[in-house]
Design an enzyme around this catalytic site. Structure first.
Site, PDB file in Angstrom:
ATOM      1  N   ARG A  29       0.835  -1.275   0.035  1.00  0.00           N
ATOM      2  CA  ARG A  29      -0.055  -0.017   0.004  1.00  0.00           C
ATOM      3  C   ARG A  29       0.920   1.308  -0.107  1.00  0.00           C
ATOM      4  NH1 ARG A  29      -5.464   1.385   1.368  1.00  0.00           N
ATOM      5  NH2 ARG A  29      -5.724   3.157   2.783  1.00  0.00           N
ATOM      6  N   HIS A  40      -8.724   7.248   2.385  1.00  0.00           N
ATOM      7  CA  HIS A  40      -8.402   7.800   3.763  1.00  0.00           C
ATOM      8  C   HIS A  40      -9.340   8.728   4.214  1.00  0.00           C
ATOM      9  CE1 HIS A  40      -3.821   7.360   3.206  1.00  0.00           C
ATOM     10  NE2 HIS A  40      -4.350   6.410   3.531  1.00  0.00           N
TER      11      HIS A  40
END
Length: 411
Positions: A359, A382
């Site tokens: 990631r 996010h």
């Protein structure tokens, strides 16, 4: 079914008596459906046959089988030549019989002490009023119990006697022997508990304000990542001639191309895949459901895995165990193991070897190719823009452009 799995080594007429005789064929069918090899099923059935005889000789009914009697049987087996795996098969059989309703589920043991009542009240508060997940409760409750035992020992907790000094001493003493991340968890759990006590009127002072803060310098480290050529090498080293390698290749592509978290890969179900739209649903943090595009190479790897590799089973999870029992992964640790094995095959030894490595690698690569932090934050899903700020530190060339000369140094 009996003849196939017992191979004629036992006389069927002798096995048609006993409290568990009616479950021999059913247990064999259950094991075969879970993907166990014929030889493994045979070994497990032999234990069931012996347990059936053991219960019959002692005039026990099937409903009399419980943890205590199973332990007695396994002890008997150890004295008379137990086979490897007998214990795990015994407990597996007990779970199977309970699942069919053949034997009753034991009543839950309730420990009624002042300490357990406090824990129970706090657990219900976290679950019902705060809406926290069971995993969070499992993290918080042992910390609260340790705090109360540390303060009151074997005595009944007198919550009104708690003071700021008790809280400070517990955190400072325990923080010396645990990781910083766990120390932060202790602080969070205790603050939540002390606010709960104040809200319920068990304490009057705001002791949550007395919990010391664990030093945590945000953005103090660089995210660990692999170079693009290393990610390519990692994917190329999957042995795609084996079922495990083909499954792991699809998992690694999801991590490397889309930046999925380990838990998100584990939670994927067949219903999450929308082939017509070329999208799939990601089950993210906080039960958030978000749709993401399915790149061509990722989709092709998934199609191959689902058509030719994934065993037929009842679970709707996309990724399951190749070896029996065929079921979904127990947790994110299984994905971490996939990444670690892939790193070892590729001859890579980064400091951090978890699934988040890929990631971070994706975000770092995109940033260096000109993607904005906002774009990276959207891809990684996010919740807060601040979470993405750490990747600004890996754009070394951009940082050189704004760096000030070192005083007294060379120009």
């Amino acid at each position: 079914m009996f003849d196939r799995h017992c191979g004629g080594t036992a006389r069927p007429e002798r096995l048609r008596v006993g409290p568990l005789c009616s479950h021999i064929d059913r247990f064999a069918t259950f094991l075969a459906a879970d993907g166990y090899a014929v030889s493994t099923v045979q070994g497990k059935l032999q234990l069931l046959i012996k347990l059936n005889r053991w219960l019959k000789r002692r005039n026990f009914r099937a409903a009399d089988l419980d943890e205590e009697r199973l332990s007695l049987f396994l002890s008997y087996r150890r004295r008379h030549g137990a086979r490897r795996g007998d214990a795990s098969t015994g407990w597996q059989l007990l779970r199977y019989l309970r699942g069919t309703g053949c034997i009753p589920t034991p009543p839950e043991t309730v420990v009624d002490t002042p300490l357990s009542r406090i824990e129970g009240d706090f657990e219900r508060f976290l679950s019902a009023e705060r809406g926290l997940k069971p995993a969070t409760l499992v993290s918080y409750l042992p910390i609260v119990r340790r705090f109360l035992l540390d303060r009151f020992g074997s005595e009944d907790p007198r919550l009104d006697a708690l003071c700021a000094r008790d809280v400070e001493q517990f955190i400072l003493r325990r923080a010396r022997s645990v990781r910083r991340s766990y120390a932060k968890l202790m602080v969070t759990a205790l603050r939540s508990f002390l606010r709960f006590l104040q809200q319920r009127g068990a304490i009057t002072a705001d002791l949550a304000a007395a919990v010391p803060t664990v030093a945590n310098w945000r953005l103090s480290h660089l995210p660990k990542s692999l170079a693009p050529e290393q990610v390519t090498r990692l994917l190329a080293c999957c042995d795609r001639s084996t079922p495990t390698g083909q499954r792991d290749y699809a998992i690694l592509l999801l991590l490397a191309r889309l930046g999925l978290r380990a838990g998100e890969v584990v939670a994927m179900t067949l219903g999450d895949l929308d082939w017509e739209a070329g999208e799939f649903v990601v089950r993210g943090k906080g039960d958030r459901l978000e749709r993401m595009p399915l790149p061509q190479d990722v989709g092709a790897a998934l199609v191959h895995y689902l058509r030719y590799v994934r065993p037929c089973c009842s679970t709707r999870r996309v990724f399951i165990r190749i070896n029996a029992p065929h079921c979904g992964f127990a947790g994110a640790a299984a994905i971490w193991d996939v990444v670690r094995r892939a790193l070892a095959r590729a001859g890579l030894d980064p400091e951090f070897k978890g699934a988040h490595l890929l990631r971070h690698s994706l975000a770092t690569h995109l940033l260096r190719r000109g993607a904005s932090l906002d774009e990276i934050g959207q891809l990684l899903r996010h919740c807060h823009p601040n979470t993405t700020q750490i990747y600004a530190k890996v754009d070394i060339e951009a940082l050189r452009g704004i760096a000030q000369p070192w005083p007294g140094g060379r120009s």
